[in-house]
Design a protein around this motif. Sequence first.
Motif, short mmCIF file in Angstrom:
data_model
loop_
_atom_site.label_atom_id
_atom_site.label_comp_id
_atom_site.label_asym_id
_atom_site.label_seq_id
_atom_site.Cartn_x
_atom_site.Cartn_y
_atom_site.Cartn_z
N VAL A 81 0.83 -1.20 0.00
CA VAL A 81 0.00 0.00 0.00
C VAL A 81 0.86 1.25 0.00
O VAL A 81 0.50 2.28 -0.61
CB VAL A 81 -0.97 0.00 1.20
N ASP A 82 2.04 1.21 0.65
CA ASP A 82 2.95 2.35 0.62
C ASP A 82 3.55 2.53 -0.77
O ASP A 82 3.79 3.66 -1.23
CB ASP A 82 4.07 2.17 1.64
N THR A 140 2.15 2.06 -3.54
CA THR A 140 1.19 2.67 -4.46
C THR A 140 0.87 4.12 -4.11
O THR A 140 0.05 4.74 -4.79
CB THR A 140 -0.14 1.88 -4.44
N PHE A 141 1.54 4.67 -3.10
CA PHE A 141 1.15 5.98 -2.57
C PHE A 141 1.18 7.06 -3.64
O PHE A 141 0.23 7.85 -3.77
CB PHE A 141 2.06 6.37 -1.41
N ASP A 149 -4.23 8.32 3.23
CA ASP A 149 -3.97 6.90 2.90
C ASP A 149 -4.92 6.50 1.77
O ASP A 149 -5.68 5.54 1.87
CB ASP A 149 -4.20 6.04 4.14
N HIS A 150 -4.84 7.25 0.65
CA HIS A 150 -5.93 7.23 -0.32
C HIS A 150 -6.06 5.94 -1.10
O HIS A 150 -7.14 5.64 -1.62
CB HIS A 150 -5.79 8.42 -1.28
N HIS A 151 -5.01 5.14 -1.22
CA HIS A 151 -5.12 3.92 -2.03
C HIS A 151 -5.45 2.68 -1.20
O HIS A 151 -5.70 1.62 -1.77
CB HIS A 151 -3.82 3.68 -2.81
N ARG A 152 -5.43 2.78 0.12
CA ARG A 152 -5.72 1.61 0.94
C ARG A 152 -7.12 1.05 0.67
O ARG A 152 -7.27 -0.17 0.53
CB ARG A 152 -5.55 1.94 2.43
N LEU A 155 -7.08 -1.00 -2.52
CA LEU A 155 -6.34 -2.25 -2.39
C LEU A 155 -7.11 -3.25 -1.54
O LEU A 155 -7.18 -4.46 -1.87
CB LEU A 155 -4.96 -1.97 -1.78
N GLU A 156 -7.71 -2.79 -0.44
CA GLU A 156 -8.47 -3.70 0.41
C GLU A 156 -9.69 -4.26 -0.32
O GLU A 156 -10.02 -5.44 -0.19
CB GLU A 156 -8.90 -2.96 1.69
N SER A 203 -16.30 -0.41 2.48
CA SER A 203 -15.02 -0.10 3.13
C SER A 203 -15.25 0.59 4.46
O SER A 203 -16.29 1.23 4.68
CB SER A 203 -14.16 0.78 2.22
#
Length: 556
Positions: free
Chosen positions: A44-45, A47-48, A409-412, A415-416, A519
Amino acid sequence: MSQSRASSPVPEITIGFARADRALLVACIGAVCFAAYALTAPLVDLTFRISDDAFYYFQVASNIVAGHGTTFDQINTTNGFHPLWMLCLLPIYGTVGADSEMALRIVYCLVGVIACTTFWLAYRTVSTYAGRPAAIVAVCSLIGPWFLNPLVNGLETGILLLHLFLILWAVHRYDLLSLHIGGRANALLGLLLGVLFLCRLDSVFIVLAVLAQMGLRWAVGTEGEVGLGTLFRKWLQVGVVALLLVAPYLLWNIMVYGHMVPLSGALKSTFPSISFHPARLTGFHSLFGRIELLFSFVVILWMLVFRPSPDIVGRMRPCLSVGSRSDILLAVWFGCFLHFLNTVLFMEWAAWWWHFSSYVPMTVVLVGVLFGRFHQQFGRSRYITIAAAIGVLAVGMVGLRLDARRRGDHHRPWLEAAMWTRSNLPGDAVVGMTDCGLFGYFCNRRTVNLDGVINGVDYQRALRNHRLGEYLARCAVTHIADYEVLYQDGYYVIKLPARLYKRPGGAIVATASAEMYRSDVPADPSARDSHFAVWDVEDLRVVNDMNELAMHMPPL
Protein backbone atom coordinates in the motif's frame (compact mmCIF):
# COMPACT_ATOMS: atom_id res chain seq x y z
CA MET A 1 27.95 38.25 -42.38
CA SER A 2 25.77 35.66 -44.09
CA GLN A 3 28.76 34.14 -45.86
CA SER A 4 30.64 33.84 -42.61
CA ARG A 5 27.71 32.20 -40.89
CA ALA A 6 26.97 29.85 -43.73
CA SER A 7 30.56 28.66 -43.96
CA SER A 8 31.08 28.23 -40.24
CA PRO A 9 31.85 24.63 -39.26
CA VAL A 10 28.97 22.56 -37.92
CA PRO A 11 29.83 20.96 -34.55
CA GLU A 12 30.17 17.21 -34.65
CA ILE A 13 27.25 15.51 -32.97
CA THR A 14 28.46 13.32 -30.13
CA ILE A 15 26.84 12.04 -26.98
CA GLY A 16 28.89 14.35 -24.77
CA PHE A 17 28.36 12.39 -21.54
CA ALA A 18 31.76 10.67 -21.42
CA ARG A 19 33.15 12.59 -18.44
CA ALA A 20 31.84 11.11 -15.22
CA ASP A 21 30.96 13.70 -12.59
CA ARG A 22 29.62 13.77 -9.11
CA ALA A 23 26.08 14.46 -10.31
CA LEU A 24 26.05 11.14 -12.14
CA LEU A 25 27.31 9.36 -9.02
CA VAL A 26 24.57 10.97 -6.94
CA ALA A 27 21.98 9.92 -9.52
CA CYS A 28 23.23 6.32 -9.42
CA ILE A 29 23.09 6.24 -5.62
CA GLY A 30 19.58 7.68 -5.76
CA ALA A 31 18.47 5.00 -8.22
CA VAL A 32 19.84 2.24 -5.98
CA CYS A 33 18.05 3.67 -2.93
CA PHE A 34 14.83 4.03 -4.91
CA ALA A 35 15.08 0.43 -6.08
CA ALA A 36 15.67 -0.78 -2.52
CA TYR A 37 12.50 1.02 -1.44
CA ALA A 38 10.51 -0.33 -4.40
CA LEU A 39 11.50 -3.91 -3.63
CA THR A 40 10.85 -3.82 0.12
CA ALA A 41 8.10 -1.29 0.85
CA PRO A 42 4.65 -2.49 1.98
CA LEU A 43 2.38 -2.77 -1.02
CA VAL A 44 0.00 0.00 0.00
CA ASP A 45 2.95 2.35 0.62
CA LEU A 46 4.39 1.49 -2.78
CA THR A 47 1.19 2.67 -4.46
CA PHE A 48 1.15 5.98 -2.57
CA ARG A 49 2.37 8.20 -5.43
CA ILE A 50 1.35 5.94 -8.30
CA SER A 51 -1.69 7.32 -10.13
CA ASP A 52 -4.70 5.07 -10.60
CA ASP A 53 -4.40 5.54 -14.37
CA ALA A 54 -0.89 4.05 -14.29
CA PHE A 55 -2.40 0.68 -13.43
CA TYR A 56 -4.23 0.79 -16.74
CA TYR A 57 -0.82 0.59 -18.39
CA PHE A 58 0.33 -2.21 -16.11
CA GLN A 59 -2.75 -4.37 -16.65
CA VAL A 60 -2.78 -3.86 -20.44
CA ALA A 61 0.94 -4.71 -20.60
CA SER A 62 0.28 -7.88 -18.60
CA ASN A 63 -2.54 -8.87 -20.98
CA ILE A 64 -0.45 -8.16 -24.07
CA VAL A 65 2.39 -10.47 -23.02
CA ALA A 66 -0.17 -13.09 -21.94
CA GLY A 67 -1.53 -13.15 -25.47
CA HIS A 68 -4.85 -11.39 -24.84
CA GLY A 69 -4.01 -8.37 -27.00
CA THR A 70 -4.32 -4.67 -26.18
CA THR A 71 -7.05 -5.03 -23.59
CA PHE A 72 -7.59 -4.10 -19.97
CA ASP A 73 -10.46 -6.49 -19.24
CA GLN A 74 -9.67 -9.36 -21.69
CA ILE A 75 -13.03 -8.60 -23.28
CA ASN A 76 -12.71 -5.26 -25.12
CA THR A 77 -9.70 -4.09 -27.11
CA THR A 78 -8.46 -0.58 -26.36
CA ASN A 79 -5.87 1.99 -27.43
CA GLY A 80 -6.33 4.22 -24.38
CA PHE A 81 -2.60 4.62 -23.68
CA HIS A 82 0.49 6.38 -25.06
CA PRO A 83 2.73 3.98 -26.98
CA LEU A 84 6.30 4.55 -25.80
CA TRP A 85 5.70 3.93 -22.10
CA MET A 86 3.74 0.79 -22.96
CA LEU A 87 6.73 -0.48 -24.97
CA CYS A 88 8.96 0.14 -21.95
CA LEU A 89 6.69 -1.98 -19.73
CA LEU A 90 6.33 -5.01 -21.98
CA PRO A 91 9.79 -6.55 -21.26
CA ILE A 92 9.11 -6.41 -17.52
CA TYR A 93 5.76 -8.18 -17.76
CA GLY A 94 7.17 -10.59 -20.33
CA THR A 95 9.83 -11.58 -17.78
CA VAL A 96 7.85 -11.55 -14.52
CA GLY A 97 4.60 -12.97 -15.89
CA ALA A 98 1.42 -13.10 -13.79
CA ASP A 99 2.96 -12.01 -10.46
CA SER A 100 1.29 -8.59 -10.31
CA GLU A 101 3.00 -7.47 -7.10
CA MET A 102 6.54 -8.37 -8.17
CA ALA A 103 5.94 -6.85 -11.62
CA LEU A 104 4.80 -3.62 -9.95
CA ARG A 105 7.93 -3.52 -7.81
CA ILE A 106 10.20 -3.96 -10.81
CA VAL A 107 8.24 -1.34 -12.76
CA TYR A 108 8.76 1.08 -9.90
CA CYS A 109 12.48 0.31 -9.96
CA LEU A 110 12.38 1.41 -13.62
CA VAL A 111 10.46 4.53 -12.60
CA GLY A 112 13.22 5.29 -10.10
CA VAL A 113 15.94 4.86 -12.72
CA ILE A 114 14.09 7.20 -15.08
CA ALA A 115 13.54 9.76 -12.32
CA CYS A 116 17.17 9.75 -11.20
CA THR A 117 18.37 9.91 -14.81
CA THR A 118 16.09 12.92 -15.29
CA PHE A 119 17.65 14.62 -12.25
CA TRP A 120 21.11 14.06 -13.71
CA LEU A 121 20.11 15.19 -17.20
CA ALA A 122 18.39 18.25 -15.74
CA TYR A 123 21.66 19.10 -14.01
CA ARG A 124 23.60 18.74 -17.26
CA THR A 125 20.99 20.73 -19.18
CA VAL A 126 20.85 23.67 -16.78
CA SER A 127 24.66 23.63 -16.57
CA THR A 128 24.74 24.10 -20.34
CA TYR A 129 22.41 27.09 -20.15
CA ALA A 130 23.49 28.78 -16.93
CA GLY A 131 26.45 27.06 -15.25
CA ARG A 132 26.86 24.53 -12.45
CA PRO A 133 25.76 26.69 -9.47
CA ALA A 134 22.47 27.43 -11.22
CA ALA A 135 22.11 23.75 -12.07
CA ILE A 136 22.42 22.78 -8.40
CA VAL A 137 19.62 25.16 -7.37
CA ALA A 138 17.39 24.22 -10.32
CA VAL A 139 17.74 20.47 -9.71
CA CYS A 140 16.91 20.97 -6.03
CA SER A 141 13.60 22.46 -7.17
CA LEU A 142 12.71 19.07 -8.69
CA ILE A 143 12.23 17.72 -5.15
CA GLY A 144 8.95 19.61 -4.79
CA PRO A 145 5.79 17.55 -5.40
CA TRP A 146 4.76 19.89 -8.24
CA PHE A 147 7.81 18.60 -10.17
CA LEU A 148 8.50 15.23 -8.51
CA ASN A 149 5.03 13.67 -8.75
CA PRO A 150 4.98 13.55 -12.58
CA LEU A 151 8.33 11.73 -12.45
CA VAL A 152 7.24 8.97 -10.08
CA ASN A 153 3.50 8.52 -10.73
CA GLY A 154 4.05 5.48 -12.95
CA LEU A 155 2.59 7.15 -16.03
CA GLU A 156 4.18 8.20 -19.32
CA THR A 157 5.05 11.58 -17.80
CA GLY A 158 8.32 10.22 -16.40
CA ILE A 159 9.83 9.49 -19.81
CA LEU A 160 8.19 12.66 -21.16
CA LEU A 161 10.14 14.84 -18.71
CA LEU A 162 13.34 12.90 -19.33
CA HIS A 163 13.02 13.34 -23.08
CA LEU A 164 12.15 17.04 -22.87
CA PHE A 165 15.31 17.70 -20.86
CA LEU A 166 17.22 15.74 -23.52
CA ILE A 167 15.72 17.95 -26.24
CA LEU A 168 16.55 21.16 -24.38
CA TRP A 169 20.12 19.94 -23.89
CA ALA A 170 20.70 18.63 -27.42
CA VAL A 171 19.12 21.56 -29.27
CA HIS A 172 21.12 24.06 -27.23
CA ARG A 173 24.40 22.17 -27.46
CA TYR A 174 24.27 21.53 -31.21
CA ASP A 175 22.06 24.48 -32.29
CA LEU A 176 19.69 22.03 -33.96
CA LEU A 177 17.25 24.81 -34.88
CA SER A 178 19.85 26.45 -37.10
CA LEU A 179 19.00 26.58 -40.79
CA HIS A 180 22.63 25.92 -41.71
CA ILE A 181 23.15 22.49 -40.18
CA GLY A 182 23.25 19.38 -42.34
CA GLY A 183 21.09 16.35 -42.88
CA ARG A 184 22.45 14.30 -39.96
CA ALA A 185 21.62 17.03 -37.48
CA ASN A 186 18.17 17.55 -38.98
CA ALA A 187 17.55 13.80 -38.80
CA LEU A 188 18.53 13.89 -35.13
CA LEU A 189 16.06 16.71 -34.48
CA GLY A 190 13.34 14.79 -36.33
CA LEU A 191 14.10 11.72 -34.23
CA LEU A 192 13.87 13.75 -31.01
CA LEU A 193 10.54 15.29 -32.01
CA GLY A 194 9.10 11.96 -33.14
CA VAL A 195 10.00 10.29 -29.86
CA LEU A 196 8.55 13.26 -27.98
CA PHE A 197 5.21 12.74 -29.75
CA LEU A 198 5.23 9.02 -28.88
CA CYS A 199 5.98 9.84 -25.23
CA ARG A 200 2.70 11.71 -24.96
CA LEU A 201 0.62 12.61 -27.97
CA ASP A 202 -0.43 16.08 -26.82
CA SER A 203 3.26 17.03 -27.13
CA VAL A 204 2.32 17.70 -30.76
CA PHE A 205 1.89 21.34 -29.72
CA ILE A 206 5.56 21.53 -28.76
CA VAL A 207 6.53 19.80 -32.01
CA LEU A 208 4.58 22.36 -34.02
CA ALA A 209 6.05 25.24 -31.99
CA VAL A 210 9.60 23.99 -32.65
CA LEU A 211 8.89 23.86 -36.39
CA ALA A 212 7.44 27.38 -36.19
CA GLN A 213 10.55 28.61 -34.40
CA MET A 214 12.64 27.57 -37.41
CA GLY A 215 10.35 29.66 -39.61
CA LEU A 216 10.71 32.58 -37.21
CA ARG A 217 14.48 32.36 -37.49
CA TRP A 218 14.17 32.56 -41.25
CA ALA A 219 11.63 35.41 -41.17
CA VAL A 220 13.65 37.54 -38.76
CA GLY A 221 16.85 36.89 -40.71
CA THR A 222 19.02 36.25 -37.68
CA GLU A 223 21.06 33.69 -39.62
CA GLY A 224 21.81 35.97 -42.55
CA GLU A 225 20.57 35.63 -46.09
CA VAL A 226 18.82 32.27 -46.16
CA GLY A 227 16.64 31.19 -49.05
CA LEU A 228 13.12 29.91 -48.55
CA GLY A 229 14.22 26.63 -50.10
CA THR A 230 16.68 26.11 -47.24
CA LEU A 231 13.87 26.48 -44.71
CA PHE A 232 11.62 24.06 -46.59
CA ARG A 233 14.47 21.57 -46.91
CA LYS A 234 15.03 21.66 -43.15
CA TRP A 235 11.32 21.24 -42.45
CA LEU A 236 11.20 18.34 -44.88
CA GLN A 237 14.23 16.55 -43.43
CA VAL A 238 13.04 16.98 -39.85
CA GLY A 239 9.41 16.18 -40.65
CA VAL A 240 10.08 13.06 -42.72
CA VAL A 241 12.14 11.45 -39.96
CA ALA A 242 9.57 12.32 -37.31
CA LEU A 243 6.69 11.10 -39.49
CA LEU A 244 8.41 7.80 -40.31
CA LEU A 245 8.71 7.22 -36.59
CA VAL A 246 5.11 7.98 -35.64
CA ALA A 247 3.23 6.90 -38.80
CA PRO A 248 2.96 3.17 -37.90
CA TYR A 249 1.30 3.99 -34.60
CA LEU A 250 -1.12 6.50 -36.14
CA LEU A 251 -2.05 4.11 -38.94
CA TRP A 252 -2.67 1.34 -36.41
CA ASN A 253 -5.05 3.59 -34.52
CA ILE A 254 -6.95 4.56 -37.65
CA MET A 255 -7.20 1.04 -39.07
CA VAL A 256 -8.17 -0.72 -35.84
CA TYR A 257 -10.07 1.93 -33.88
CA GLY A 258 -11.08 4.56 -36.42
CA HIS A 259 -9.33 7.31 -34.41
CA MET A 260 -5.84 8.71 -34.96
CA VAL A 261 -5.50 9.46 -31.24
CA PRO A 262 -6.22 7.12 -28.31
CA LEU A 263 -9.89 6.79 -27.43
CA SER A 264 -9.15 8.22 -23.99
CA GLY A 265 -8.10 11.50 -25.63
CA ALA A 266 -11.11 11.53 -27.97
CA LEU A 267 -13.49 11.14 -25.00
CA LYS A 268 -12.05 14.16 -23.24
CA SER A 269 -11.98 16.59 -26.16
CA THR A 270 -14.84 18.60 -27.64
CA PHE A 271 -12.74 19.87 -30.57
CA PRO A 272 -13.68 21.67 -32.77
CA SER A 273 -16.60 22.81 -30.57
CA ILE A 274 -15.45 25.18 -27.82
CA SER A 275 -16.59 24.09 -24.36
CA PHE A 276 -14.86 26.70 -22.20
CA HIS A 277 -15.77 26.99 -18.54
CA PRO A 278 -14.11 29.46 -16.12
CA ALA A 279 -13.50 26.67 -13.61
CA ARG A 280 -10.79 25.30 -15.88
CA LEU A 281 -8.78 28.44 -15.24
CA THR A 282 -9.07 28.17 -11.47
CA GLY A 283 -9.21 24.44 -10.75
CA PHE A 284 -6.66 22.64 -8.59
CA HIS A 285 -5.41 20.27 -11.28
CA SER A 286 -4.31 23.10 -13.58
CA LEU A 287 -2.84 25.16 -10.72
CA PHE A 288 0.83 24.31 -11.19
CA GLY A 289 0.47 24.42 -14.96
CA ARG A 290 -0.80 27.99 -14.67
CA ILE A 291 1.96 28.93 -12.27
CA GLU A 292 4.68 27.43 -14.47
CA LEU A 293 3.38 29.15 -17.60
CA LEU A 294 3.09 32.50 -15.84
CA PHE A 295 6.51 32.23 -14.19
CA SER A 296 8.19 31.25 -17.44
CA PHE A 297 6.42 34.04 -19.32
CA VAL A 298 7.54 36.66 -16.79
CA VAL A 299 11.15 35.44 -16.88
CA ILE A 300 11.25 35.36 -20.67
CA LEU A 301 9.56 38.76 -20.96
CA TRP A 302 11.95 40.27 -18.41
CA MET A 303 14.92 38.92 -20.34
CA LEU A 304 13.69 40.08 -23.73
CA VAL A 305 12.03 43.43 -23.03
CA PHE A 306 12.65 45.05 -19.69
CA ARG A 307 16.01 46.45 -18.74
CA PRO A 308 15.93 47.56 -15.09
CA SER A 309 19.71 47.18 -14.91
CA PRO A 310 21.76 47.07 -18.10
CA ASP A 311 24.57 45.24 -16.28
CA ILE A 312 22.27 42.26 -15.57
CA VAL A 313 19.62 42.20 -18.24
CA GLY A 314 21.90 43.38 -21.00
CA ARG A 315 23.79 40.11 -20.70
CA MET A 316 20.58 38.11 -20.45
CA ARG A 317 18.86 39.41 -23.56
CA PRO A 318 20.91 37.39 -26.10
CA CYS A 319 20.14 34.22 -24.15
CA LEU A 320 16.55 33.98 -25.41
CA SER A 321 16.57 36.10 -28.56
CA VAL A 322 15.45 34.60 -31.85
CA GLY A 323 18.40 32.92 -33.46
CA SER A 324 20.27 32.15 -30.25
CA ARG A 325 20.85 28.57 -29.16
CA SER A 326 18.45 29.11 -26.28
CA ASP A 327 15.43 30.07 -28.35
CA ILE A 328 14.27 26.46 -27.99
CA LEU A 329 12.93 27.72 -24.64
CA LEU A 330 10.72 30.18 -26.52
CA ALA A 331 9.45 27.36 -28.72
CA VAL A 332 8.71 25.05 -25.79
CA TRP A 333 6.94 27.82 -23.90
CA PHE A 334 4.74 28.61 -26.88
CA GLY A 335 3.99 24.90 -27.36
CA CYS A 336 2.98 24.61 -23.70
CA PHE A 337 0.84 27.72 -24.05
CA LEU A 338 -0.98 26.18 -27.04
CA HIS A 339 -1.46 23.01 -25.00
CA PHE A 340 -2.98 25.04 -22.16
CA LEU A 341 -5.33 26.84 -24.56
CA ASN A 342 -6.43 23.50 -25.99
CA THR A 343 -7.09 22.22 -22.47
CA VAL A 344 -9.09 25.28 -21.44
CA LEU A 345 -11.12 25.53 -24.64
CA PHE A 346 -11.75 21.91 -25.58
CA MET A 347 -11.19 19.53 -22.64
CA GLU A 348 -14.33 19.27 -20.54
CA TRP A 349 -13.34 16.26 -18.46
CA ALA A 350 -10.43 14.51 -16.74
CA ALA A 351 -7.59 16.97 -17.35
CA TRP A 352 -5.67 15.89 -14.25
CA TRP A 353 -2.55 17.52 -12.78
CA TRP A 354 -0.12 15.33 -14.75
CA HIS A 355 -1.74 16.61 -17.93
CA PHE A 356 0.48 19.71 -17.53
CA SER A 357 3.75 17.84 -16.91
CA SER A 358 5.37 19.00 -20.14
CA TYR A 359 5.76 22.48 -18.60
CA VAL A 360 8.24 21.23 -15.98
CA PRO A 361 11.56 21.07 -17.92
CA MET A 362 11.14 24.56 -19.38
CA THR A 363 10.33 25.95 -15.92
CA VAL A 364 13.28 24.22 -14.24
CA VAL A 365 15.73 25.50 -16.86
CA LEU A 366 14.40 29.05 -16.51
CA VAL A 367 14.73 28.80 -12.72
CA GLY A 368 18.38 27.95 -13.33
CA VAL A 369 18.89 30.71 -15.90
CA LEU A 370 17.34 33.29 -13.60
CA PHE A 371 19.39 32.24 -10.59
CA GLY A 372 22.53 31.98 -12.71
CA ARG A 373 22.31 35.60 -13.79
CA PHE A 374 21.75 36.88 -10.26
CA HIS A 375 24.53 34.64 -8.99
CA GLN A 376 26.86 36.09 -11.60
CA GLN A 377 25.88 39.63 -10.69
CA PHE A 378 26.55 39.14 -6.98
CA GLY A 379 30.06 37.80 -7.34
CA ARG A 380 29.46 34.10 -7.90
CA SER A 381 29.52 33.42 -4.18
CA ARG A 382 29.47 29.78 -3.11
CA TYR A 383 27.49 30.75 -0.03
CA ILE A 384 24.69 32.21 -2.15
CA THR A 385 24.44 28.91 -4.04
CA ILE A 386 24.39 26.87 -0.83
CA ALA A 387 21.78 29.10 0.79
CA ALA A 388 19.57 29.07 -2.30
CA ALA A 389 19.84 25.28 -2.66
CA ILE A 390 18.95 24.74 1.01
CA GLY A 391 16.03 27.14 0.74
CA VAL A 392 14.65 25.46 -2.38
CA LEU A 393 15.06 22.02 -0.79
CA ALA A 394 13.26 23.19 2.34
CA VAL A 395 10.32 24.49 0.31
CA GLY A 396 10.21 21.22 -1.62
CA MET A 397 10.22 19.10 1.54
CA VAL A 398 7.43 21.19 3.07
CA GLY A 399 5.51 20.74 -0.17
CA LEU A 400 6.00 16.97 -0.02
CA ARG A 401 4.72 16.92 3.55
CA LEU A 402 1.62 18.95 2.71
CA ASP A 403 0.99 16.82 -0.36
CA ALA A 404 1.21 13.66 1.74
CA ARG A 405 -1.32 15.05 4.23
CA ARG A 406 -3.66 16.01 1.40
CA ARG A 407 -3.48 12.56 -0.16
CA GLY A 408 -3.90 10.69 3.09
CA ASP A 409 -3.97 6.90 2.90
CA HIS A 410 -5.93 7.23 -0.32
CA HIS A 411 -5.12 3.92 -2.03
CA ARG A 412 -5.72 1.61 0.94
CA PRO A 413 -9.51 1.29 0.32
CA TRP A 414 -8.87 0.41 -3.33
CA LEU A 415 -6.34 -2.25 -2.39
CA GLU A 416 -8.47 -3.70 0.41
CA ALA A 417 -11.52 -3.88 -1.87
CA ALA A 418 -9.41 -5.60 -4.55
CA MET A 419 -8.16 -8.18 -2.06
CA TRP A 420 -11.71 -8.78 -0.77
CA THR A 421 -12.88 -9.31 -4.34
CA ARG A 422 -10.05 -11.74 -5.00
CA SER A 423 -11.03 -13.77 -1.92
CA ASN A 424 -14.83 -13.61 -2.07
CA LEU A 425 -16.03 -13.40 -5.66
CA PRO A 426 -15.99 -16.44 -7.97
CA GLY A 427 -13.15 -16.76 -10.43
CA ASP A 428 -15.38 -16.04 -13.43
CA ALA A 429 -16.83 -12.86 -11.89
CA VAL A 430 -16.62 -9.70 -14.02
CA VAL A 431 -16.68 -6.33 -12.25
CA GLY A 432 -17.76 -3.05 -13.85
CA MET A 433 -16.25 0.13 -12.42
CA THR A 434 -15.10 3.66 -13.26
CA ASP A 435 -11.55 4.70 -12.29
CA CYS A 436 -10.71 1.04 -11.91
CA GLY A 437 -6.96 0.93 -12.55
CA LEU A 438 -5.58 -0.17 -9.18
CA PHE A 439 -8.66 -2.24 -8.33
CA GLY A 440 -8.63 -4.07 -11.66
CA TYR A 441 -4.90 -4.72 -11.44
CA PHE A 442 -5.00 -6.39 -8.03
CA CYS A 443 -8.47 -7.98 -7.82
CA ASN A 444 -7.54 -10.86 -10.16
CA ARG A 445 -10.97 -10.63 -11.79
CA ARG A 446 -11.79 -9.21 -15.20
CA THR A 447 -12.76 -5.56 -14.71
CA VAL A 448 -14.65 -3.55 -17.33
CA ASN A 449 -13.85 0.16 -17.30
CA LEU A 450 -17.13 2.12 -17.24
CA ASP A 451 -15.80 5.65 -17.74
CA GLY A 452 -14.50 4.45 -21.11
CA VAL A 453 -10.89 5.66 -21.13
CA ILE A 454 -9.48 2.13 -21.24
CA ASN A 455 -12.42 0.57 -23.04
CA GLY A 456 -13.46 0.35 -26.71
CA VAL A 457 -15.72 2.17 -29.15
CA ASP A 458 -18.47 -0.46 -28.75
CA TYR A 459 -19.08 0.74 -25.20
CA GLN A 460 -19.57 4.32 -26.38
CA ARG A 461 -21.99 3.13 -29.07
CA ALA A 462 -23.96 1.15 -26.51
CA LEU A 463 -24.30 4.23 -24.30
CA ARG A 464 -25.32 6.37 -27.27
CA ASN A 465 -27.93 3.85 -28.41
CA HIS A 466 -29.40 3.32 -24.91
CA ARG A 467 -28.15 -0.26 -24.69
CA LEU A 468 -26.12 -0.16 -21.48
CA GLY A 469 -27.90 -3.21 -20.09
CA GLU A 470 -27.18 -5.21 -23.24
CA TYR A 471 -23.55 -4.19 -23.12
CA LEU A 472 -23.14 -5.26 -19.49
CA ALA A 473 -24.79 -8.59 -20.33
CA ARG A 474 -22.53 -9.10 -23.36
CA CYS A 475 -19.47 -8.52 -21.19
CA ALA A 476 -20.96 -10.91 -18.59
CA VAL A 477 -20.66 -8.26 -15.87
CA THR A 478 -21.72 -9.82 -12.57
CA HIS A 479 -20.79 -7.07 -10.10
CA ILE A 480 -20.48 -3.28 -9.94
CA ALA A 481 -17.98 -1.38 -7.78
CA ASP A 482 -17.44 2.28 -6.97
CA TYR A 483 -15.02 4.18 -4.74
CA GLU A 484 -16.86 7.38 -3.75
CA VAL A 485 -20.29 6.07 -2.78
CA LEU A 486 -22.46 8.61 -1.01
CA TYR A 487 -26.21 7.93 -0.89
CA GLN A 488 -28.70 10.75 -1.38
CA ASP A 489 -32.35 10.09 -0.66
CA GLY A 490 -31.45 6.43 -0.35
CA TYR A 491 -29.88 6.10 -3.79
CA TYR A 492 -26.43 6.30 -5.32
CA VAL A 493 -26.33 7.02 -9.07
CA ILE A 494 -23.36 6.10 -11.28
CA LYS A 495 -23.79 8.31 -14.36
CA LEU A 496 -22.23 6.94 -17.55
CA PRO A 497 -22.39 9.52 -20.39
CA ALA A 498 -21.56 8.62 -23.99
CA ARG A 499 -18.65 11.06 -24.07
CA LEU A 500 -17.44 10.17 -27.55
CA TYR A 501 -20.81 11.21 -28.99
CA LYS A 502 -21.61 13.93 -26.45
CA ARG A 503 -24.83 12.17 -25.39
CA PRO A 504 -26.32 11.65 -21.89
CA GLY A 505 -25.80 7.86 -22.00
CA GLY A 506 -27.11 5.71 -19.17
CA ALA A 507 -26.73 5.13 -15.44
CA ILE A 508 -26.65 2.52 -12.70
CA VAL A 509 -28.71 3.09 -9.55
CA ALA A 510 -27.61 1.43 -6.29
CA THR A 511 -28.95 1.25 -2.74
CA ALA A 512 -27.19 0.65 0.57
CA SER A 513 -29.17 -2.51 1.26
CA ALA A 514 -27.73 -4.14 -1.87
CA GLU A 515 -24.08 -3.73 -0.86
CA MET A 516 -21.96 -6.87 -0.68
CA TYR A 517 -18.87 -5.01 0.49
CA ARG A 518 -18.37 -1.65 2.20
CA SER A 519 -15.02 -0.10 3.13
CA ASP A 520 -14.36 1.08 6.67
CA VAL A 521 -12.64 4.32 5.60
CA PRO A 522 -13.33 6.83 2.80
CA ALA A 523 -11.77 5.98 -0.53
CA ASP A 524 -11.74 9.65 -1.51
CA PRO A 525 -9.91 11.93 1.00
CA SER A 526 -11.91 14.92 -0.26
CA ALA A 527 -15.24 13.18 0.48
CA ARG A 528 -14.97 11.96 4.07
CA ASP A 529 -18.47 10.50 4.22
CA SER A 530 -18.02 8.39 1.10
CA HIS A 531 -16.90 4.77 0.94
CA PHE A 532 -15.91 1.98 -1.44
CA ALA A 533 -18.72 -0.48 -2.23
CA VAL A 534 -19.35 -3.60 -4.30
CA TRP A 535 -22.81 -4.78 -5.41
CA ASP A 536 -24.22 -7.73 -7.30
CA VAL A 537 -25.46 -6.34 -10.62
CA GLU A 538 -28.71 -8.27 -10.23
CA ASP A 539 -29.57 -6.13 -7.21
CA LEU A 540 -29.10 -2.84 -9.09
CA ARG A 541 -31.18 -0.88 -11.59
CA VAL A 542 -29.54 -0.36 -14.97
CA VAL A 543 -30.91 2.76 -16.67
CA ASN A 544 -30.38 2.66 -20.43
CA ASP A 545 -31.49 6.26 -21.01
CA MET A 546 -30.49 9.03 -18.62
CA ASN A 547 -33.63 10.91 -19.59
CA GLU A 548 -35.61 8.17 -17.83
CA LEU A 549 -33.55 8.21 -14.64
CA ALA A 550 -36.31 9.70 -12.47
CA MET A 551 -38.71 6.83 -13.04
CA HIS A 552 -36.08 4.38 -11.82
CA MET A 553 -35.82 6.17 -8.48
CA PRO A 554 -39.25 5.98 -6.78
CA PRO A 555 -39.44 7.06 -3.13
CA LEU A 556 -38.01 4.43 -0.81
